[in-house]
Scaffold this motif. Structure first.
Motif, PDB file in Angstrom:
ATOM      1  N   ALA A 100       0.833  -1.202   0.000  1.00  0.00           N
ATOM      2  CA  ALA A 100       0.000   0.000   0.000  1.00  0.00           C
ATOM      3  C   ALA A 100       0.867   1.250   0.000  1.00  0.00           C
ATOM      4  N   LEU A 101       1.927   1.259   0.796  1.00  0.00           N
ATOM      5  CA  LEU A 101       2.820   2.408   0.844  1.00  0.00           C
ATOM      6  C   LEU A 101       3.555   2.591  -0.479  1.00  0.00           C
ATOM      7  N   ASP A 102       3.961   1.489  -1.082  1.00  0.00           N
ATOM      8  CA  ASP A 102       4.633   1.569  -2.374  1.00  0.00           C
ATOM      9  C   ASP A 102       3.686   2.137  -3.434  1.00  0.00           C
ATOM     10  N   SER A 103       2.438   1.712  -3.395  1.00  0.00           N
ATOM     11  CA  SER A 103       1.440   2.231  -4.335  1.00  0.00           C
ATOM     12  C   SER A 103       1.208   3.727  -4.105  1.00  0.00           C
ATOM     13  N   ALA A 104       1.145   4.131  -2.846  1.00  0.00           N
ATOM     14  CA  ALA A 104       0.952   5.546  -2.516  1.00  0.00           C
ATOM     15  C   ALA A 104       2.144   6.385  -3.000  1.00  0.00           C
ATOM     16  N   LEU A 105       3.340   5.868  -2.834  1.00  0.00           N
ATOM     17  CA  LEU A 105       4.532   6.594  -3.280  1.00  0.00           C
ATOM     18  C   LEU A 105       4.542   6.734  -4.801  1.00  0.00           C
ATOM     19  N   ARG A 106       4.153   5.686  -5.500  1.00  0.00           N
ATOM     20  CA  ARG A 106       4.066   5.761  -6.957  1.00  0.00           C
ATOM     21  C   ARG A 106       3.029   6.802  -7.392  1.00  0.00           C
ATOM     22  N   ALA A 107       1.901   6.863  -6.689  1.00  0.00           N
ATOM     23  CA  ALA A 107       0.866   7.851  -7.010  1.00  0.00           C
ATOM     24  C   ALA A 107       1.368   9.268  -6.724  1.00  0.00           C
ATOM     25  N   PHE A 108       2.099   9.440  -5.637  1.00  0.00           N
ATOM     26  CA  PHE A 108       2.690  10.728  -5.273  1.00  0.00           C
ATOM     27  C   PHE A 108       3.601  11.217  -6.400  1.00  0.00           C
ATOM     28  N   PHE A 109       4.480  10.339  -6.864  1.00  0.00           N
ATOM     29  CA  PHE A 109       5.398  10.737  -7.933  1.00  0.00           C
ATOM     30  C   PHE A 109       4.704  10.858  -9.285  1.00  0.00           C
ATOM     31  N   ALA A 110       3.678  10.090  -9.510  1.00  0.00           N
ATOM     32  CA  ALA A 110       2.924  10.242 -10.768  1.00  0.00           C
ATOM     33  C   ALA A 110       2.334  11.646 -10.847  1.00  0.00           C
ATOM     34  N   GLU A 111       1.858  12.157  -9.725  1.00  0.00           N
ATOM     35  CA  GLU A 111       1.304  13.517  -9.700  1.00  0.00           C
ATOM     36  C   GLU A 111       2.401  14.552  -9.915  1.00  0.00           C
ATOM     37  N   LEU A 112       3.529  14.390  -9.220  1.00  0.00           N
ATOM     38  CA  LEU A 112       4.634  15.334  -9.377  1.00  0.00           C
ATOM     39  C   LEU A 112       5.239  15.267 -10.778  1.00  0.00           C
ATOM     40  N   ASP A 113       5.245  14.091 -11.381  1.00  0.00           N
ATOM     41  CA  ASP A 113       5.791  13.935 -12.728  1.00  0.00           C
ATOM     42  C   ASP A 113       4.964  14.674 -13.780  1.00  0.00           C
ATOM     43  N   ARG A 114       3.730  15.001 -13.453  1.00  0.00           N
ATOM     44  CA  ARG A 114       2.880  15.754 -14.383  1.00  0.00           C
ATOM     45  C   ARG A 114       3.221  17.243 -14.378  1.00  0.00           C
ATOM     46  N   LEU A 115       4.009  17.675 -13.406  1.00  0.00           N
ATOM     47  CA  LEU A 115       4.294  19.103 -13.238  1.00  0.00           C
ATOM     48  C   LEU A 115       5.698  19.489 -13.675  1.00  0.00           C
TER      49      LEU A 115
END
Length: 148
Positions: A110-125
């Motif tokens: 779950a934490l790994d998935s959350a971290l991937r989602a965090f970076f997916a959002e930052l990667d859009r910027l």
């Protein structure tokens, strides 16, 4: 997850430089205007320069400027490059995993998935995206400079 002061100062420095679009800016001026320690900012700038995000110029008229266009600076990449430890729990590090239930626990997934989602959002910027409220950012920085 909480970003380190190092990353926070790095992002704020990039935002300031992205707004300035002028001659190189001395580190002391950026530190004062952005409310951070100059000594710490110098270390941050050294890393940003090594990563190719900023250029430093010595001597009279020297200072710091962006080495890339704001559109070419990805925020996810900056955060990955300035954070020293992205392991959210000890079970992320196989060498130091001291959790007795790690082999059956779903928390790390779950934490790994959350971290991937965090970076997916930052990667859009990009830095250019963060500079969009240009006028409001400039006014707030100016106010900080007047109160310092």
């Amino acid at each position: 997850m909480r970003l380190t002061r190092f990353t926070d100062n790095g992002l704020r420095c990039l935002i300031y430089l992205g707004l300035s679009e002028t001659d190189p800016t001395p580190a002391g001026h950026i530190a004062q205007m952005m409310g951070m320690s100059e000594d710490h900012l110098v270390k941050v700038v050294q890393r940003l320069a090594a990563l190719g995000y900023v250029r430093t110029l010595r001597g009279r008229g020297g200072g710091i400027r962006l080495a890339r266009l704001p559109e070419a600076i990805n925020i996810g990449d900056v955060v990955r490059a300035t954070e020293d430890n992205l392991q959210l729990a000890s079970c992320f590090d196989p060498e130091h995993n001291d959790c007795p239930i790690a082999s059956a626990c779903l928390l790390s997934c779950a934490l790994d998935s959350a971290l991937r989602a965090f970076f997916a959002e930052l990667d859009r910027l990009t830095l250019a995206d963060l500079l969009r409220p240009r006028r409001a950012l400039s006014q707030l920085i100016e106010q900080q400079g007047l109160s310092a």
